[in-house]
Design a protein around this motif. Sequence first.
Motif, short mmCIF file in Angstrom:
data_model
loop_
_atom_site.label_atom_id
_atom_site.label_comp_id
_atom_site.label_asym_id
_atom_site.label_seq_id
_atom_site.Cartn_x
_atom_site.Cartn_y
_atom_site.Cartn_z
N LEU A 191 7.34 0.81 -6.23
CA LEU A 191 6.83 2.04 -7.24
C LEU A 191 5.46 1.68 -6.98
O LEU A 191 4.81 1.20 -7.46
CB LEU A 191 7.51 1.58 -8.44
N CYS A 192 4.83 3.00 -6.81
CA CYS A 192 3.36 3.16 -6.82
C CYS A 192 2.92 3.48 -8.37
O CYS A 192 3.50 4.12 -9.21
CB CYS A 192 2.85 4.38 -6.17
N SER A 193 1.75 2.65 -8.36
CA SER A 193 1.37 2.68 -10.16
C SER A 193 0.45 4.02 -10.11
O SER A 193 -0.20 4.35 -11.19
CB SER A 193 0.46 1.32 -10.17
N ASN A 194 0.10 4.61 -9.10
CA ASN A 194 -0.99 5.77 -9.12
C ASN A 194 0.20 7.16 -8.90
O ASN A 194 -0.31 7.99 -9.82
CB ASN A 194 -1.85 5.72 -7.99
N CYS A 195 0.89 7.47 -8.08
CA CYS A 195 1.65 8.41 -8.02
C CYS A 195 3.21 8.32 -8.22
O CYS A 195 3.76 9.59 -7.93
CB CYS A 195 1.30 9.04 -6.59
N ASP A 196 3.54 7.24 -8.68
CA ASP A 196 5.10 7.28 -8.96
C ASP A 196 6.12 7.36 -7.57
O ASP A 196 7.23 7.59 -7.61
CB ASP A 196 5.68 8.34 -9.88
N HIS A 197 5.54 7.42 -6.48
CA HIS A 197 6.17 7.24 -5.13
C HIS A 197 6.89 6.25 -5.14
O HIS A 197 6.29 5.01 -5.51
CB HIS A 197 5.15 7.48 -3.93
N THR A 198 8.25 6.03 -4.66
CA THR A 198 9.11 4.95 -4.49
C THR A 198 9.52 4.64 -2.95
O THR A 198 9.68 5.74 -2.39
CB THR A 198 10.16 5.04 -5.45
N ASN B 115 0.86 -1.33 -0.10
CA ASN B 115 0.06 -0.10 -0.09
C ASN B 115 0.87 1.08 0.22
O ASN B 115 1.74 1.54 0.63
CB ASN B 115 -1.05 -0.09 1.07
N CYS B 116 0.39 2.34 -0.77
CA CYS B 116 1.39 3.39 -0.82
C CYS B 116 1.12 4.37 0.33
O CYS B 116 -0.35 4.73 0.27
CB CYS B 116 1.03 4.00 -2.29
N PRO B 117 2.11 4.75 1.20
CA PRO B 117 1.95 5.61 2.01
C PRO B 117 1.50 7.04 1.66
O PRO B 117 1.13 7.82 2.24
CB PRO B 117 3.21 5.62 3.10
N ASN B 118 1.67 7.32 0.60
CA ASN B 118 1.67 8.76 0.04
C ASN B 118 0.16 9.09 -0.45
O ASN B 118 -0.13 10.01 -0.16
CB ASN B 118 2.70 8.79 -1.09
N CYS B 119 -0.24 7.91 -1.40
CA CYS B 119 -1.72 8.25 -1.92
C CYS B 119 -2.66 6.92 -1.75
O CYS B 119 -3.82 7.11 -2.03
CB CYS B 119 -1.60 8.40 -3.26
N GLY B 120 -2.27 5.99 -1.03
CA GLY B 120 -3.15 5.04 -0.67
C GLY B 120 -3.18 4.14 -1.84
O GLY B 120 -4.17 2.93 -2.07
ZN LIG Z 1 1.08 6.45 -4.34
#
Ligand SMILES: [Zn+2]
Length: 73
Positions: free
Chosen positions: A52-59, A37-42
Amino acid sequence: MQMCPDCDRVYDESEYSRCPYCSGELSMETGETKVKNCPNCGGIMYWDDEWLCSNCDHTIDTDEDDYDFIAVD
Ligand SMILES: [Zn+2]
Ligand SMILES: [Zn+2]
């Protein structure tokens, strides 16, 4: 390589006379993906040498075993 017409998985016909996935010789583990789970955008993060987040590119630069759950496709 041979593609099974029933499950669309590819197998080596020199090793298997029939599809090893349909016959149960090989498990379906190849369809399991570790996700986080991406802590940046969920959103959902996938492992590709780093998370690598598929939504916001947070790594996230941890390791592959730092997953939250296994997704089965
Ligand atoms: Zn994200
Ligand atoms: Zn098959």
